[in-house]
Design a protein around this motif. Structure first.
Motif, PDB file in Angstrom:
ATOM      1  N   ILE A  82      -2.264 -97.153  37.301  1.00 12.37           N
ATOM      2  CA  ILE A  82      -3.197 -96.385  36.471  1.00 12.37           C
ATOM      3  C   ILE A  82      -3.425 -95.003  37.068  1.00 12.37           C
ATOM      4  N   VAL A  83      -3.631 -94.947  38.370  1.00 10.20           N
ATOM      5  CA  VAL A  83      -3.802 -93.652  39.035  1.00 10.20           C
ATOM      6  C   VAL A  83      -2.539 -92.811  38.873  1.00 10.20           C
ATOM      7  N   ASN A  84      -1.375 -93.428  39.042  1.00 11.91           N
ATOM      8  CA  ASN A  84      -0.101 -92.715  38.959  1.00 11.91           C
ATOM      9  C   ASN A  84       0.211 -92.243  37.534  1.00 11.91           C
ATOM     10  N   LEU A  85      -0.201 -92.995  36.523  1.00 10.59           N
ATOM     11  CA  LEU A  85       0.111 -92.634  35.138  1.00 10.59           C
ATOM     12  C   LEU A  85      -0.911 -91.719  34.482  1.00 10.59           C
ATOM     13  N   PHE A  86      -2.155 -91.720  34.974  1.00  9.15           N
ATOM     14  CA  PHE A  86      -3.182 -90.944  34.292  1.00  9.15           C
ATOM     15  C   PHE A  86      -3.889 -89.920  35.188  1.00  9.15           C
ATOM     16  N   PRO A  89      -1.100 -87.290  36.963  1.00  7.90           N
ATOM     17  CA  PRO A  89      -0.556 -86.333  35.991  1.00  7.90           C
ATOM     18  C   PRO A  89      -1.609 -85.379  35.426  1.00  7.90           C
ATOM     19  N   LEU A  90      -2.844 -85.837  35.294  1.00  7.70           N
ATOM     20  CA  LEU A  90      -3.901 -84.961  34.808  1.00  7.70           C
ATOM     21  C   LEU A  90      -4.203 -83.859  35.822  1.00  7.70           C
ATOM     22  N   MET A  91      -4.184 -84.211  37.093  1.00  9.74           N
ATOM     23  CA  MET A  91      -4.494 -83.230  38.141  1.00  9.74           C
ATOM     24  C   MET A  91      -3.311 -82.308  38.441  1.00  9.74           C
ATOM     25  N   ARG A  92      -2.091 -82.842  38.454  1.00 12.85           N
ATOM     26  CA  ARG A  92      -0.931 -82.068  38.900  1.00 12.85           C
ATOM     27  C   ARG A  92       0.160 -81.866  37.849  1.00 12.85           C
ATOM     28  N   GLY A  93       0.088 -82.600  36.739  1.00 15.68           N
ATOM     29  CA  GLY A  93       1.148 -82.525  35.741  1.00 15.68           C
ATOM     30  C   GLY A  93       2.389 -83.301  36.161  1.00 15.68           C
ATOM     31  N   GLN A  94       2.212 -84.209  37.115  1.00 17.56           N
ATOM     32  CA  GLN A  94       3.327 -84.987  37.650  1.00 17.56           C
ATOM     33  C   GLN A  94       2.826 -86.363  38.053  1.00 17.56           C
ATOM     34  N   LEU A 103       9.968 -82.692  39.209  1.00 18.23           N
ATOM     35  CA  LEU A 103       9.780 -82.546  37.768  1.00 18.23           C
ATOM     36  C   LEU A 103       8.306 -82.343  37.446  1.00 18.23           C
ATOM     37  N   THR A 104       8.039 -81.690  36.325  1.00 17.90           N
ATOM     38  CA  THR A 104       6.669 -81.425  35.903  1.00 17.90           C
ATOM     39  C   THR A 104       6.539 -81.653  34.403  1.00 17.90           C
ATOM     40  N   ILE A 105       5.405 -82.203  33.996  1.00 19.25           N
ATOM     41  CA  ILE A 105       5.099 -82.385  32.580  1.00 19.25           C
ATOM     42  C   ILE A 105       4.341 -81.145  32.118  1.00 19.25           C
ATOM     43  N   LEU A 106       4.827 -80.528  31.045  1.00 22.57           N
ATOM     44  CA  LEU A 106       4.154 -79.380  30.444  1.00 22.57           C
ATOM     45  C   LEU A 106       4.075 -79.584  28.946  1.00 22.57           C
ATOM     46  N   LYS A 107       3.149 -78.867  28.307  1.00 21.97           N
ATOM     47  CA  LYS A 107       3.148 -78.840  26.855  1.00 21.97           C
ATOM     48  C   LYS A 107       4.300 -77.950  26.412  1.00 21.97           C
ATOM     49  N   THR A 108       4.703 -78.059  25.180  1.00 22.16           N
ATOM     50  CA  THR A 108       5.874 -77.310  24.710  1.00 22.16           C
ATOM     51  C   THR A 108       5.670 -75.802  24.740  1.00 22.16           C
ATOM     52  N   ASP A 109       4.427 -75.345  24.841  1.00 22.00           N
ATOM     53  CA  ASP A 109       4.185 -73.905  24.951  1.00 22.00           C
ATOM     54  C   ASP A 109       4.094 -73.437  26.398  1.00 22.00           C
ATOM     55  N   GLY A 110       4.281 -74.347  27.355  1.00 22.04           N
ATOM     56  CA  GLY A 110       4.263 -73.993  28.768  1.00 22.04           C
ATOM     57  C   GLY A 110       2.931 -74.208  29.456  1.00 22.04           C
ATOM     58  N   ALA A 111       1.915 -74.638  28.713  1.00 25.81           N
ATOM     59  CA  ALA A 111       0.595 -74.881  29.302  1.00 25.81           C
ATOM     60  C   ALA A 111       0.573 -76.261  29.958  1.00 25.81           C
ATOM     61  N   ARG A 112      -0.364 -76.428  30.895  1.00 24.68           N
ATOM     62  CA  ARG A 112      -0.540 -77.738  31.525  1.00 24.68           C
ATOM     63  C   ARG A 112      -1.166 -78.697  30.530  1.00 24.68           C
ATOM     64  N   PRO A 113      -0.751 -79.950  30.534  1.00 25.54           N
ATOM     65  CA  PRO A 113      -1.335 -80.920  29.593  1.00 25.54           C
ATOM     66  C   PRO A 113      -2.749 -81.290  30.005  1.00 25.54           C
ATOM     67  N   ILE A 118      -2.218 -86.192  27.979  1.00 27.87           N
ATOM     68  CA  ILE A 118      -1.746 -87.206  28.929  1.00 27.87           C
ATOM     69  C   ILE A 118      -1.994 -88.609  28.379  1.00 27.87           C
ATOM     70  N   LEU A 119      -3.148 -88.833  27.766  1.00 23.95           N
ATOM     71  CA  LEU A 119      -3.441 -90.152  27.198  1.00 23.95           C
ATOM     72  C   LEU A 119      -2.490 -90.487  26.045  1.00 23.95           C
ATOM     73  N   ILE A 120      -2.241 -89.522  25.170  1.00 26.24           N
ATOM     74  CA  ILE A 120      -1.316 -89.762  24.058  1.00 26.24           C
ATOM     75  C   ILE A 120       0.073 -90.046  24.603  1.00 26.24           C
ATOM     76  N   ARG A 121       0.522 -89.237  25.556  1.00 30.67           N
ATOM     77  CA  ARG A 121       1.876 -89.371  26.100  1.00 30.67           C
ATOM     78  C   ARG A 121       2.045 -90.703  26.838  1.00 30.67           C
ATOM     79  N   ASN A 122       1.114 -90.993  27.749  1.00 33.99           N
ATOM     80  CA  ASN A 122       1.302 -92.127  28.646  1.00 33.99           C
ATOM     81  C   ASN A 122       0.725 -93.443  28.135  1.00 33.99           C
ATOM     82  N   LEU A 123      -0.154 -93.410  27.165  1.00 35.26           N
ATOM     83  CA  LEU A 123      -0.640 -94.671  26.571  1.00 35.26           C
ATOM     84  C   LEU A 123       0.130 -94.992  25.296  1.00 35.26           C
ATOM     85  N   LEU A 124      -0.036 -94.154  24.304  1.00 32.98           N
ATOM     86  CA  LEU A 124       0.609 -94.404  23.012  1.00 32.98           C
ATOM     87  C   LEU A 124       2.127 -94.246  23.104  1.00 32.98           C
TER      88      LEU A 124
END
Length: 167
Positions: A82-86, A89-94, A103-113, A118-124
């Motif tokens: 749970i810490v690793n998935l939510f 990634p919320l704090m670091r984007g990874q 690797l880093t997770i970003l929104k398609t416009d380059g902003a941090r999620p 993060i909830l939509i991506r990693n839960l749903l």
């Protein structure tokens, strides 16, 4: 004059959203095998404590306290996941796996999620990917955008690269 100064001081400061200039997700997309390595590392984090418990109990022939230790080891595995998935990634984007792989997770416009993304991506998104027996993840290998099903659902992209300050 003092009244004007007071009014300006009462306006709350809005931090600017950090974005990447000239962001091109296709150019920076993470390679499929590197994403697979990151997922494998994240899975190892989940399974680490239960495997250590199983090996230790087999080596020490532990029978009386085995069930309680097994439960605790699974709880630790779930909490770390749970810490690793939510949280991370919320704090670091990874996740930890993505950190190791660069690797880093970003929104398609380059902003941090944010939290919602993060909830939509990693839960749903992950739930749908699991329900499709992993086909949602394999999309990465066959499309030019480098985005998996959970990335498409959340509006994110996983990129390879590091931050650097421009002079």
């Amino acid at each position: 004059m003092a009244a004007g100064t007071k009014k300006a001081a009462s306006i709350p400061h809005r931090p600017e959203i950090e974005r990447i200039r000239d962001f091109e997700p296709v150019r920076l997309r993470a390679p499929f095998l590197l994403r697979c390595a990151a997922v494998a590392i994240d899975y190892m984090i989940f399974i680490f404590f239960p495997v250590v418990w199983l090996l230790t109990s087999r080596l020490l022939s532990e029978s009386s306290t085995g069930a309680s230790v097994a439960g605790i080891s699974w709880y630790l595995g779930v909490i770390l996941t749970i810490v690793n998935l939510f949280v991370v990634p919320l704090m670091r984007g990874q996740s930890v796996g993505k950190m190791v792989a660069g690797l880093t997770i970003l929104k398609t416009d380059g902003a941090r999620p944010g939290l919602r993304t993060i909830l939509i991506r990693n839960l749903l998104g992950y739930a749908i990917t699991v329900l499709t027996l992993g086909l949602g993840f394999l999309i990465v290998a066959f499309n030019n955008s480098g985005r998996a099903l959970h990335d498409l659902i959340a509006g994110t992209v996983v990129v390879r690269g590091r931050k650097s300050r421009l002079a």
